[in-house]
Design a protein around this motif. Structure first.
Motif, PDB file in Angstrom:
ATOM      1  N   ASP A   1       0.667  -1.227  -0.008  1.00 24.74           N
ATOM      2  CA  ASP A   1      -0.040  -0.037  -0.096  1.00 24.74           C
ATOM      3  C   ASP A   1       0.712   1.308  -0.070  1.00 24.74           C
ATOM      4  OD1 ASP A   1      -2.361  -1.603  -0.127  1.00 24.74           O
ATOM      5  OD2 ASP A   1      -2.347  -1.791   2.219  1.00 24.74           O
ATOM      6  N   LEU A   2       2.083   1.152  -0.487  1.00 22.53           N
ATOM      7  CA  LEU A   2       3.057   2.229  -0.358  1.00 22.53           C
ATOM      8  C   LEU A   2       2.585   3.303  -1.445  1.00 22.53           C
ATOM      9  CD1 LEU A   2       6.422   0.706   0.168  1.00 22.53           C
ATOM     10  CD2 LEU A   2       5.001   2.074   1.779  1.00 22.53           C
ATOM     11  N   THR A   3       2.754   4.697  -1.230  1.00 29.40           N
ATOM     12  CA  THR A   3       2.476   5.708  -2.198  1.00 29.40           C
ATOM     13  C   THR A   3       3.612   5.769  -3.076  1.00 29.40           C
ATOM     14  OG1 THR A   3       3.068   7.481  -0.973  1.00 29.40           O
ATOM     15  CG2 THR A   3       0.898   6.918  -0.604  1.00 29.40           C
ATOM     16  N   PRO A   4       3.614   6.450  -4.352  1.00 33.32           N
ATOM     17  CA  PRO A   4       4.773   6.390  -4.985  1.00 33.32           C
ATOM     18  C   PRO A   4       5.802   7.524  -4.311  1.00 33.32           C
ATOM     19  CG  PRO A   4       3.051   6.808  -6.541  1.00 33.32           C
ATOM     20  CD  PRO A   4       2.288   6.719  -5.086  1.00 33.32           C
ATOM     21  N   GLU A   5       5.254   8.471  -3.417  1.00 32.78           N
ATOM     22  CA  GLU A   5       6.361   9.133  -2.633  1.00 32.78           C
ATOM     23  C   GLU A   5       6.993   8.568  -1.547  1.00 32.78           C
ATOM     24  OE1 GLU A   5       2.903   9.987  -3.144  1.00 32.78           O
ATOM     25  OE2 GLU A   5       3.441  11.417  -4.867  1.00 32.78           O
ATOM     26  N   GLN A   6       6.360   7.575  -1.107  1.00 30.91           N
ATOM     27  CA  GLN A   6       6.921   6.610   0.028  1.00 30.91           C
ATOM     28  C   GLN A   6       7.861   5.663  -0.415  1.00 30.91           C
ATOM     29  OE1 GLN A   6       3.230   5.288   1.528  1.00 30.91           O
ATOM     30  NE2 GLN A   6       3.333   6.044   3.652  1.00 30.91           N
ATOM     31  N   ILE A   7       7.455   5.108  -1.797  1.00 31.59           N
ATOM     32  CA  ILE A   7       8.500   4.355  -2.424  1.00 31.59           C
ATOM     33  C   ILE A   7       9.792   5.086  -2.739  1.00 31.59           C
ATOM     34  CG2 ILE A   7       8.738   3.148  -4.453  1.00 31.59           C
ATOM     35  CD1 ILE A   7       5.802   2.459  -4.540  1.00 31.59           C
TER      36      ILE A   7
END
Length: 149
Positions: free
Chosen positions: A31-37
């Motif tokens: 469930d990671l967002t692109p920013e978190q990735i």
């Protein structure tokens, strides 16, 4: 030979360990967002695999059959097994140093305990094999194939 049967059973369990760790990684990353990735430095991996589980070492080397160092020599293989169990235990120790989530820590602690038990069993196996040698020179022959001189 009995050690081959035992090693296959442990080998099957070790693959189950890989599956359990892979499942934990997937659950933590799905469930990671692109920013978190990107912030986590997970972007290069994500480009190739999204959040699918692709077993790689922390160094980035992908898992391969070359990981299994089998010689056909009972003594050499049991020593390799002992080493592999200690390396896996150390990896779990390192994961536990970073993880604070009980849903991660509990299964990792269970897997770590299994590595310790495997190490003990392989150690017992090595002791049994070396005790049955006709020579104290453990490297004189391959006990899997050769007879003592």
């Amino acid at each position: 030979m009995i050690w081959n049967i035992s090693e296959h059973n442990v080998g099957t369990e070790e693959l189950a360990h890989l599956e359990m760790v892979g499942t934990i990684v997937y659950q933590l990353t799905r469930d990671l967002t692109p920013e978190q990735i990107q912030e986590a430095g997970f972007d290069a991996y994500f480009v190739d695999h999204t959040t699918g589980v692709y077993p790689v070492a922390a160094s980035g080397a992908p898992f391969s059959a070359a990981t299994f160092a089998v010689t056909g020599d009972t003594i050499a293989d049991l020593n390799e097994d002992l080493s592999a169990e200690q390396k896996a235990r150390m990896t779990y120790d390192n994961i536990l140093r970073f993880a604070d989530d009980p849903d991660v820590r509990d299964p990792i602690k269970f897997l770590r305990e299994r590595e310790i038990v495997h190490f003990q069993r392989f150690g017992e196996g090595l002791r049994i094999v070396t005790d049955k040698l006709d020579s104290k020179n453990f490297y004189a022959f391959n006990p899997s194939f050769d007879k003592a001189p």
